[in-house]
Design an enzyme around this catalytic site. Structure first.
Site, PDB file in Angstrom:
ATOM      1  N   HIS A  83       0.876  -1.189   0.000  1.00 33.47           N
ATOM      2  CA  HIS A  83       0.000   0.000   0.000  1.00 33.47           C
ATOM      3  C   HIS A  83       0.903   1.226   0.000  1.00 33.47           C
ATOM      4  O   HIS A  83       1.598   1.488   0.979  1.00 33.47           O
ATOM      5  CB  HIS A  83      -0.910  -0.007   1.225  1.00 33.47           C
ATOM      6  N   ASP A  98       2.182  -7.093   2.355  1.00 31.99           N
ATOM      7  CA  ASP A  98       1.036  -6.321   2.860  1.00 31.99           C
ATOM      8  C   ASP A  98       1.528  -5.102   3.647  1.00 31.99           C
ATOM      9  O   ASP A  98       0.937  -4.693   4.643  1.00 31.99           O
ATOM     10  CB  ASP A  98       0.079  -7.182   3.697  1.00 31.99           C
TER      11      ASP A  98
END
Lengths: 310, 339
Positions: free
Chosen positions: B61, B304
Site C-alpha cells: 500500500h 502487505d
C-alpha cells in the site's frame, strides 16, 4: 495466617493475572483490618495523607467509583474525580494526551475505568504514577474479584476447595475473567455457565468447567455468582429474548431448591432484576450482594495502600 | 558501475541456480556468474550471504494519492528497495481509489518521476471500492493495471464477485481477493481464540476468511478465471486451496511474513503495531500456513506493507479508528527468511 510478603511486586494493579497467591492473600488480610476502620466513629487512617489520587472514569460506574473514592478518603488521600463527559475527551483529546496532562499535575495514583481492554496498561507503561484498573472492557476488574474473594472467605472461611459457579454473560464480563484468575490461583473450583453464544471460545483453557445448563451449575455449588446480561454490549444475535433467557438461566427461588444447604448468591451489580436474577433471590436469605458492596471499600483501601507502597 | 561480489550463495530460480558463486557486474549489467572470477572492479565479500534477483512484492500500500502523511510513492518504493525489492504492486485503496484510468496513469507517472523501483498498479474491482458496481476493468487493464482488487475490504456481494471474475477471465487479469466475511468479523479486532478470550477483545474467527475462500474458489471454478487470494492466514483456507488446485481451479495465493513469524499470543502487549487484518492467528494456523509454503500450495510471500501515521497507532487497541495493518517491507523480508 500464611507468611506475608511485605508489598506487591508492581507499582500498578492492572489485573489478577499478574498477582501471586501470596499477593492476593496479602490484600485480603489487609482488608480485614480495614473493615474495622469503617465501623469506627472516625472512619479514617492517615496512611495516604498528602498523596493525590485521580479517579479517571471514562465509562459509567456507580459502585466502583464511589467505593474507590470512599476508600481513598478513608486513607486520607486527596482525591479528584474525572469523568469523560464535560472534559476535553469530548473535544477529541486522546487517552494518552489526557493522561499525560493529568500526570503533569503530579498525582501519585490514577484509578482508571475504561471501555477498552488494555487502556490501564497503556497508562502504566507510560506514566510514573501507580495505575489501578477499575475495569477495562471485558478484560479485567481486579478489585471486584478481590472483594468477591473477601466475601467468600468471610462467609465460608476459605477459598481452597470452594465450588464457585459463575452464570450468565461470560463473553462480555471482566468480572468473570478476574474471578477465574483469582479463584483458580487460590485452588477453588470454578464452573462457568450460560448459553453457548455467551461463552467465549477456549475458556476451558483457563482451568474452568463449562456447562450450558443452570441446574448443572447450581448442583454442588457453594457459591453462585450471577452476571448481568450486558444489554448494551450485545449484538441482537446472542439471545432470542430476555423472557426466554430468564426462563432458561434466570436464578429463581424454585431453581435454587436443588442447591446445597448454605449456598450464597453473589452479583457484582448492576442487576437486571427479572432477567438474570429474581428479586426474591436478590433480596432473599441467600444473597450477600450488599455485603459485597460493603466489603468493596475495605478491599479497595487495601489495594490502594499496597499499590502506593510498591 | 563495475562490481565483483564474491563468495555468496547465488540463488536464481530463472537460471535454476543455487550454488556458491561470484557475480561480476559491469556497467550496471550482470555479465558473469561463476567460480573464482577475477576483476579489477570494486569487490564485496559476500561470504555467508545470499545473493538473489530483486524481489517483487505482490502486495503493497503506497498510500499516494491521498494519504501522503502515511506514505508516498517515493518513500514506499525506497522502503521496498531497502528490503531487497525491485518491483512492487500497489493496492488500489488510495484516496481517490485507483478505480479509473486517470489514477492509474498518475501512479505510473509519479513512480517514473520519484519512485526508487518499478511500480505495478493494481486497480479496484468496484467503483469507489464500494462493492456495488464493477470499475472499468478493461480500461484499467489498458492503462497499466496488472490485476484488480478491493483489498482492505472483501467483495461481499457474490454476484459482483462472479461478474468480476468473468471480466477478469476475458481480460486475462487476476482478481485479487481480500477474504473476510464482515458479518462474521462483526467488530472483531484480533484472532478469535484463547487469547481473545483472555484479553476480553472481540475476536475475528478463522471462519470469516475460510468461508469466503470457499465461496470464491467455487466462483473461480464456475467462471474459469484466475483467482488470487491475498494474505492467506488460516488452515481451512489452505485446505480449500489445496483441494481446488487438484480439481484444476486456477487459484493462487500469497502469505504475509507476519502470519508466519508471529501469533496472537503477542497481542497480550496490547500494542497496536500487532493489530492487523487478517489478524495474527493462533499457532496451529501459523504452522498450517508454513506447511503450505513448504509443499508449494502458497505461490508467494507478499508483505502487505500498509503504513499508518504514528498518531493513528498511538491509541487504545480496541478503538474503532485505531488502524489495522502493519508496515515495513524492509523488516519483513528479514523476518521471513530468519523464520
Amino acid at each position: 495466617m500464611r507468611a506475608q510478603t511485605s508489598a506487591l511486586k508492581s507499582k500498578d494493579l492492572l489485573g489478577i493475572e499478574q498477582l501471586s497467591p501470596e499477593e492476593i492473600t496479602l490484600i485480603l488480610d489487609t482488608a480485614e483490618g480495614f473493615k474495622e476502620v469503617s465501623e469506627r466513629p472516625v472512619k479514617k487512617v492517615p496512611a495516604l495523607r498528602g498523596q493525590l489520587v485521580i479517579n479517571l472514569f471514562m465509562e459509567a460506574s456507580t459502585r466502583t467509583r464511589v467505593s474507590f473514592e470512599i476508600a481513598e478518603k478513608r486513607l486520607s488521600a486527596d482525591t479528584l474525580n474525572f469523568t469523560a463527559s464535560g472534559s476535553s475527551v469530548e473535544k477529541g483529546e486522546t487517552l494518552i494526551d489526557t493522561a499525560e496532562n493529568l500526570m503533569a499535575m503530579a498525582p501519585d495514583m490514577i484509578v482508571i475505568r475504561h471501555k477498552y481492554p488494555g487502556a490501564p496498561k497503556m497508562l502504566a507503561d507510560r506514566l510514573p504514577a501507580s495505575i489501578i484498573n477499575a475495569g477495562d472492557g471485558a478484560h479485567e476488574h481486579p478489585t471486584q474479584a478481590l472483594l468477591d474473594a473477601f466475601t467468600i472467605r468471610e462467609r465460608l472461611g476459605r477459598l481452597h476447595g470452594v465450588n464457585v459457579s459463575i452464570i450468565g454473560d461470560i463473553a462480555h464480563s471482566r468480572v468473570v475473567r478476574s474471578n477465574i484468575h483469582l479463584l483458580t490461583r487460590m485452588k477453588a473450583s470454578v464452573t462457568v455457565a450460560g448459553p453457548p453464544t455467551l461463552i467465549p471460545v477456549e475458556i476451558e483453557k483457563l482451568g474452568v468447567r463449562v456447562v450450558n445448563s443452570l441446574d448443572e451449575a447450581i448442583d454442588g455449588a457453594d457459591v453462585i455468582m450471577m452476571l448481568r446480561i450486558q444489554l448494551e454490549r450485545q449484538g441482537k444475535l446472542s439471545l432470542p429474548s430476555l423472557r426466554e433467557y430468564y426462563n432458561t438461566f434466570g436464578l429463581t427461588p424454585q431453581r435454587l431448591r436443588r442447591a446445597k444447604e448454605g449456598v450464597i448468591v453473589m452479583h457484582p451489580g448492576p442487576m437486571n432484576r427479572g432477567v438474570e436474577i429474581a428479586s426474591d433471590v436478590a433480596d432473599g436469605p441467600w444473597s450477600v450482594i450488599l455485603n459485597q458492596v460493603t466489603n468493596g471499600v475495605a478491599v479497595r483501601m487495601a489495594g490502594v495502600l499496597h499499590s502506593s507502597l510498591s | 558501475m563495475n562490481l565483483l561480489i564474491t563468495g555468496g550463495r547465488v540463488v536464481d530460480p530463472s537460471q535454476r541456480l543455487d550454488a556458491k558463486a561470484d557475480v561480476l557486474i559491469t556497467d550496471d549489467t550482470i555479465c558473469e556468474v561463476g567460480k573464482k572470477l577475477k576483476s579489477p572492479a570494486e569487490t564485496i565479500d559476500a561470504s555467508g550471504l545470499v545473493i538473489v534477483p530483486g524481489f517483487i512484492d505482490l502486495h503493497t500500500h503506497l498510500r499516494e494519492p491521498g494519504q501522503e502523511h502515511k506514505e508516498t510513492i517515493a518513500t514506499g518504493t525506497r522502503a521496498a528497495v531497502a528490503g531487497g525489492y525491485t518491483a512492487v504492486c500497489a493496492m488500489a485503496n488510495t484516496i481517490p481509489p485507483n478505480d479509473e484510468r486517470a489514477v492509474t496513469e498518475m501512479i505510473i507517472a509519479e513512480a517514473a518521476r520519484n519512485g526508487a523501483c518499478r511500480v505495478y498498479p493494481i486497480g479496484a474491482v468496484s467503483k469507489g471500492l464500494k462493492g456495488e458496481e464493477l470499475a472499468e476493468l478493461a480500461d484499467l487493464r489498458s492503462a497499466g493495471c496488472v490485476a484488480v482488487s478491493d483489498d482492505g475490504k472483501p467483495v461481499t456481494n457474490p454476484q459482483l464477485m462472479r461478474r468480476a471474475l468473468e471480466y477478469g477471465a476475458m481480460l486475462r487479469m487476476p482478481i485479487v481477493a481480500h477474504e473476510e466475511d464482515p458479518h462474521l468479523t462483526d467488530g472483531g479486532v484480533m484472532h478469535e481464540g484463547f487469547y481473545s478470550t483472555l484479553l476480553g477483545l472481540t475476536g475475528i474467527p478463522a471462519a470469516s476468511e475460510e468461508t469466503m475462500v470457499a465461496r470464491d474458489v467455487i466462483l473461480a471454478q464456475m467462471t474459469r478465471a484466475h483467482l488470487h487470494i491475498a494474505h492467506l492466514s488460516t488452515s481451512g483456507a489452505v485446505q480449500t486451496i489445496r483441494t481446488a488446485r487438484k480439481a484444476g481451479v486456477h487459484v493462487t495465493c500469497e502469505v504475509a511474513p507476519h502470519h508466519i513469524a508471529l501469533t496472537d499470543e503477542t497481542v497480550q502487549s496490547f500494542s497496536t503495531n500487532l493489530k492487523m487484518n487478517p489478524p495474527l492467528r493462533s499457532d496451529d494456523h501459523r504452522r498450517a500456513v508454513i506447511e503450505a509454503i513448504a509443499d508449494g500450495t502458497v505461490d508467494a510471500i507478499a508483505t502487505d506493507h500498509a503504513p499508518h501515521h504514528f498518531d493513528e497507532k498511538n491509541v487504545e487497541f480496541d478503538l474503532r479508528h485505531s488502524r489495522f495493518a502493519t508496515s515495513g517491507s524492509c523488516a519483513k523480508r528479514s523476518s521471513t527468511f530468519r523464520g
